[in-house]
Motif scaffolding. Sequence first.
Motif, PDB file in Angstrom:
ATOM      1  N   ASP A  86      79.015  29.396  43.070  1.00  0.00           N
ATOM      2  CA  ASP A  86      80.018  28.389  42.709  1.00  0.00           C
ATOM      3  C   ASP A  86      79.409  27.004  42.559  1.00  0.00           C
ATOM      4  O   ASP A  86      79.765  26.241  41.649  1.00  0.00           O
ATOM      5  CB  ASP A  86      81.115  28.335  43.779  1.00  0.00           C
ATOM      6  N   MET A  87      78.507  26.645  43.459  1.00  0.00           N
ATOM      7  CA  MET A  87      77.890  25.318  43.379  1.00  0.00           C
ATOM      8  C   MET A  87      77.118  25.159  42.077  1.00  0.00           C
ATOM      9  O   MET A  87      77.165  24.115  41.432  1.00  0.00           O
ATOM     10  CB  MET A  87      76.999  25.085  44.603  1.00  0.00           C
ATOM     11  N   GLY A  88      76.418  26.214  41.685  1.00  0.00           N
ATOM     12  CA  GLY A  88      75.709  26.164  40.412  1.00  0.00           C
ATOM     13  C   GLY A  88      76.660  26.074  39.235  1.00  0.00           C
ATOM     14  O   GLY A  88      76.432  25.314  38.287  1.00  0.00           O
ATOM     15  N   GLY A 106      90.762  28.205  52.917  1.00  0.00           N
ATOM     16  CA  GLY A 106      89.329  28.170  52.721  1.00  0.00           C
ATOM     17  C   GLY A 106      88.828  26.804  52.317  1.00  0.00           C
ATOM     18  O   GLY A 106      89.356  25.777  52.735  1.00  0.00           O
ATOM     19  N   PHE A 107      87.790  26.784  51.451  1.00  0.00           N
ATOM     20  CA  PHE A 107      87.168  25.520  51.059  1.00  0.00           C
ATOM     21  C   PHE A 107      88.126  24.638  50.275  1.00  0.00           C
ATOM     22  O   PHE A 107      87.999  23.418  50.300  1.00  0.00           O
ATOM     23  CB  PHE A 107      85.879  25.781  50.256  1.00  0.00           C
ATOM     24  N   ASP A 153      88.671  15.890  46.505  1.00  0.00           N
ATOM     25  CA  ASP A 153      88.325  15.996  45.088  1.00  0.00           C
ATOM     26  C   ASP A 153      87.324  17.120  44.862  1.00  0.00           C
ATOM     27  O   ASP A 153      86.993  17.875  45.790  1.00  0.00           O
ATOM     28  CB  ASP A 153      87.793  14.659  44.564  1.00  0.00           C
ATOM     29  N   ILE A 154      86.819  17.230  43.639  1.00  0.00           N
ATOM     30  CA  ILE A 154      85.856  18.281  43.331  1.00  0.00           C
ATOM     31  C   ILE A 154      84.606  18.128  44.184  1.00  0.00           C
ATOM     32  O   ILE A 154      84.052  19.119  44.679  1.00  0.00           O
ATOM     33  CB  ILE A 154      85.490  18.262  41.832  1.00  0.00           C
ATOM     34  N   PHE A 191      82.804  20.841  46.619  1.00  0.00           N
ATOM     35  CA  PHE A 191      81.381  21.178  46.481  1.00  0.00           C
ATOM     36  C   PHE A 191      80.673  21.063  47.827  1.00  0.00           C
ATOM     37  O   PHE A 191      79.978  21.989  48.262  1.00  0.00           O
ATOM     38  CB  PHE A 191      80.725  20.242  45.460  1.00  0.00           C
ATOM     39  N   TRP A 192      80.862  19.945  48.515  1.00  0.00           N
ATOM     40  CA  TRP A 192      80.120  19.705  49.753  1.00  0.00           C
ATOM     41  C   TRP A 192      80.634  20.539  50.911  1.00  0.00           C
ATOM     42  O   TRP A 192      79.854  20.890  51.806  1.00  0.00           O
ATOM     43  CB  TRP A 192      80.127  18.222  50.100  1.00  0.00           C
ATOM     44  N   VAL A 193      81.917  20.888  50.911  1.00  0.00           N
ATOM     45  CA  VAL A 193      82.397  21.822  51.934  1.00  0.00           C
ATOM     46  C   VAL A 193      81.703  23.169  51.781  1.00  0.00           C
ATOM     47  O   VAL A 193      81.306  23.797  52.769  1.00  0.00           O
ATOM     48  CB  VAL A 193      83.939  21.984  51.865  1.00  0.00           C
TER      49      VAL A 193
END
Length: 525
Positions: free
Chosen positions: A275-277, A379-380, A414-415, A419-421
């Motif tokens: 997902d991060m990618g 979740g995240f 936010d997005i 991402f960081w979570v």
Amino acid sequence: MHAPNWKVDFLKQADEAGITVEQLTIGPTSLWQIVSSDWQRFAELALQQNLRWAAGWAEQAQDWLLINACFEKQGRYVLLRAKVHNPKPELPSQATVYPAASRSERHTQDMFGLNFVGHPDNRPWTRHKAWPKNSYPLRKDFPVQGEPEAVTPPDRDYSFVKAYGAGVYEIPVGPVHAGIIEPGHFRFQAVGETILNLEERLGYVHKGIEKIAEGRTPEQLARLAGRVSGDTAVGHCWAACMAMEQAAGVEIPPRAALIRGILAERERIANHLGDMGAICNDVGFAFAQMQFTRLRELWLRCNAQLFGHRLLMDRIVPGGVACDLSEQAGIAIKRGIYQLRVELGEILPALDLNSSLEDRLYTAGYLPEDIAAALGTLGFVGRASGQDFDVRRDAPYAPYDRLPVKVPVEAQADIASRFWVRYKEISVALKLIGQFIDLLAPGDLLSDWKTPEAGREGLGIVEGWRGEIITYVRFDADNAIARFYPRDPSLLNWPALEKLVLGNIVPDFPVCNKSVNGSYSGHDL
């Protein structure tokens, strides 16, 4: 450690409100039965007492429908149940109180023919012209193969919300997409590039999971559960096995529980890396996408080498696990953990210092905390909007009951927060895997199965990589499954996408969508 039990006070409040509750249990979960006329009043009281609506489903029992709703507060769960007579079943809608219940009730309406009185949106949800108007696929008299027409009529008359005004136009996207992702339809209204409204239409990959589960053995159901959503093979299989084990009175061996934990955390890491990618790719940062994809691929190859399957399918079985972990394999996993930490430590600074990436991710896709709570996001997605809940910590099950679990929570919503979570959850998962390996001691991998009596039921609740998974199982005679319902986190996270895109520009929809990454398959049972 659990907070003081709120259930006693709640039952007093219910009694004062004239709601009679019959108290039973399903394993560690309280089962409260009420009359159907109190269904909505109970939800109103639950909202006043800050209970979270978590899941809802129905099942047929002879001439009755049993309607279920699962609530949670402070890590304690309550399963609410009411009986409705079958010929013309009706029930007051809880969606008027809990928006999170809306799509679940629409699914039950389509599959069982239950009318939720006062529902704010009673349009069909799961039905896509695949069944005749007055046939209901989850009733017992409906054949598993259905009665399909030679050609399924097109679903042309779904009444999407309309927007009018100068400069307002509509953009239909899907259900077939340009990539290899599963189908889903998104209907936008926009002015210029600014999104005014988004409405989703899902259900295109409906597989009949609930129907084809009927009559299966526990082993067959575990295999089916692992395929509810291919990226959550471990999470769904574990929840299904937990529910069946609860119904059968089976306790899995400690070594099997630790291996299940290792499998679940490896699944979490693989998906977060992907997902991060993908988030980076959707804003044109191909370098990061290639690096995260490479790391995910190495992680999946290790899965295949050590556990026999890249996505870890069929590694969890009723009563335990179907794979062991040697001392040498444990050493190899720890070596992989070290290597991943080093590589992430080299890649992440390049992202953190990239002003172009920051411009696309920060403040985009904003999901306010109050809306995240109202929708029951998990979740995240939920934790990036201040929803501080994780089953592993708040309702711990083996092996998570042996260790503290850190839960990353952010409020920026936010997005970038989503991402960081994900990144922080990878760090937590890596630590947990190492700790589980250290706790491994010689022992059995499987417990003997005990055939449950007909009517025995269980509720499996685990923290999948997308969030809380709730799975219900009821047994029939001869060890056969009578009812199976798996609630994927995506059922509650998909509606959040409709809210967080508002006010964003149309070109930012792909990255908003990827920051949620709901499962089409997990939603479209």
